[in-house]
Design a protein around this motif. Structure first.
Motif, PDB file in Angstrom:
ATOM      1  N   LEU A  47       0.842  -1.187   0.000  1.00 52.24           N
ATOM      2  CA  LEU A  47       0.000   0.000   0.000  1.00 52.24           C
ATOM      3  C   LEU A  47       0.880   1.239   0.000  1.00 52.24           C
ATOM      4  O   LEU A  47       1.750   1.395   0.857  1.00 52.24           O
ATOM      5  N   VAL A  48       0.638   2.127  -0.953  1.00 55.54           N
ATOM      6  CA  VAL A  48       1.376   3.380  -1.058  1.00 55.54           C
ATOM      7  C   VAL A  48       0.658   4.496  -0.318  1.00 55.54           C
ATOM      8  O   VAL A  48       1.259   5.234   0.463  1.00 55.54           O
ATOM      9  N   ALA A  49      -0.631   4.640  -0.583  1.00 53.69           N
ATOM     10  CA  ALA A  49      -1.424   5.693   0.032  1.00 53.69           C
ATOM     11  C   ALA A  49      -2.896   5.322  -0.029  1.00 53.69           C
ATOM     12  O   ALA A  49      -3.329   4.622  -0.942  1.00 53.69           O
ATOM     13  N   SER A  50      -3.656   5.798   0.935  1.00 53.65           N
ATOM     14  CA  SER A  50      -5.094   5.576   0.947  1.00 53.65           C
ATOM     15  C   SER A  50      -5.795   6.847   1.390  1.00 53.65           C
ATOM     16  O   SER A  50      -5.198   7.712   2.044  1.00 53.65           O
ATOM     17  N   ILE A  51      -7.072   6.937   1.037  1.00 56.23           N
ATOM     18  CA  ILE A  51      -7.872   8.095   1.409  1.00 56.23           C
ATOM     19  C   ILE A  51      -9.298   7.638   1.673  1.00 56.23           C
ATOM     20  O   ILE A  51      -9.880   6.879   0.900  1.00 56.23           O
ATOM     21  N   SER A  52      -9.855   8.085   2.774  1.00 60.22           N
ATOM     22  CA  SER A  52     -11.204   7.698   3.157  1.00 60.22           C
ATOM     23  C   SER A  52     -12.226   8.557   2.432  1.00 60.22           C
ATOM     24  O   SER A  52     -11.895   9.510   1.724  1.00 60.22           O
ATOM     25  N   SER A  53     -13.497   8.224   2.622  1.00 52.20           N
ATOM     26  CA  SER A  53     -14.562   8.960   1.953  1.00 52.20           C
ATOM     27  C   SER A  53     -14.634  10.417   2.387  1.00 52.20           C
ATOM     28  O   SER A  53     -15.107  11.265   1.626  1.00 52.20           O
ATOM     29  N   ASN A  54     -14.170  10.718   3.597  1.00 46.84           N
ATOM     30  CA  ASN A  54     -14.190  12.092   4.074  1.00 46.84           C
ATOM     31  C   ASN A  54     -12.834  12.795   3.969  1.00 46.84           C
ATOM     32  O   ASN A  54     -12.655  13.884   4.511  1.00 46.84           O
ATOM     33  N   GLY A  55     -11.870  12.161   3.281  1.00 44.48           N
ATOM     34  CA  GLY A  55     -10.613  12.820   2.998  1.00 44.48           C
ATOM     35  C   GLY A  55      -9.451  12.508   3.917  1.00 44.48           C
ATOM     36  O   GLY A  55      -8.375  13.099   3.758  1.00 44.48           O
ATOM     37  N   ARG A  56      -9.614  11.613   4.862  1.00 41.50           N
ATOM     38  CA  ARG A  56      -8.503  11.232   5.740  1.00 41.50           C
ATOM     39  C   ARG A  56      -7.492  10.406   4.949  1.00 41.50           C
ATOM     40  O   ARG A  56      -7.856   9.454   4.261  1.00 41.50           O
ATOM     41  N   THR A  57      -6.211  10.734   5.062  1.00 43.44           N
ATOM     42  CA  THR A  57      -5.170  10.096   4.264  1.00 43.44           C
ATOM     43  C   THR A  57      -4.159   9.356   5.123  1.00 43.44           C
ATOM     44  O   THR A  57      -3.926   9.692   6.283  1.00 43.44           O
ATOM     45  N   ASN A  58      -3.544   8.341   4.509  1.00 46.37           N
ATOM     46  CA  ASN A  58      -2.441   7.601   5.105  1.00 46.37           C
ATOM     47  C   ASN A  58      -1.423   7.301   4.021  1.00 46.37           C
ATOM     48  O   ASN A  58      -1.781   7.069   2.862  1.00 46.37           O
ATOM     49  N   TYR A  59      -0.139   7.292   4.404  1.00 42.67           N
ATOM     50  CA  TYR A  59       0.940   7.076   3.461  1.00 42.67           C
ATOM     51  C   TYR A  59       1.943   6.078   3.999  1.00 42.67           C
ATOM     52  O   TYR A  59       2.191   6.015   5.209  1.00 42.67           O
ATOM     53  N   ALA A  60       2.545   5.319   3.087  1.00 39.90           N
ATOM     54  CA  ALA A  60       3.683   4.507   3.456  1.00 39.90           C
ATOM     55  C   ALA A  60       4.842   5.413   3.852  1.00 39.90           C
ATOM     56  O   ALA A  60       5.006   6.508   3.305  1.00 39.90           O
TER      57      ALA A  60
END
Length: 123
Positions: A47-60
């Motif tokens: 997983l490189v990056a993800s984003i939730s439906s409300n815009g919360r992000t996470n990154y490797a």
């Protein structure tokens, strides 16, 4: 059915930038999380990056400060802006989305994947 179509991959030199885009289409009721994965030769998909439906992000950790994920809920699209690219970023990049779809007659929640796009960073 649901389809994810990616674009934006290519060949660049170290330090340059690319922007990947992915559009979801078909019988879509709603899209939950969206993300970008990559797989380099001889390595597991990560997983490189993800984003939730409300815009919360996470990154490797390896891409923090260099990559930015974003989404446009009105257009059912997700993008990955990749800056300061390194040879270690070379991989096939896949977009993915968790989607609720009525295409089977009842609402079904499932994960969908794009076909992948090659990103190559030369040293």
């Amino acid at each position: 059915q649901v389809q994810l179509v990616e674009s934006g991959g290519g060949l660049v030199q170290t330090g340059e930038s690319l922007r990947l885009s992915c559009a979801a289409s078909g019988r879509i009721f709603s899209i939950n999380a969206m993300g970008w994965y990559r797989q380099a030769p001889g390595k597991q998909r990560e997983l490189v990056a993800s984003i939730s439906s409300n815009g919360r992000t996470n990154y490797a950790d390896s891409v923090k400060g260099r990559f930015t994920i974003s989404r446009d809920n009105a257009k059912n699209t997700v993008a990955l802006q990749m800056n300061s690219l390194k040879p270690e970023d070379t991989a096939v990049y896949y977009c993915a989305a968790n989607i609720i779809s009525p295409s089977s007659g009842v609402f079904t929640r499932d994960d969908y994947w794009g076909q992948g796009t090659q990103v190559t960073v030369s040293s």
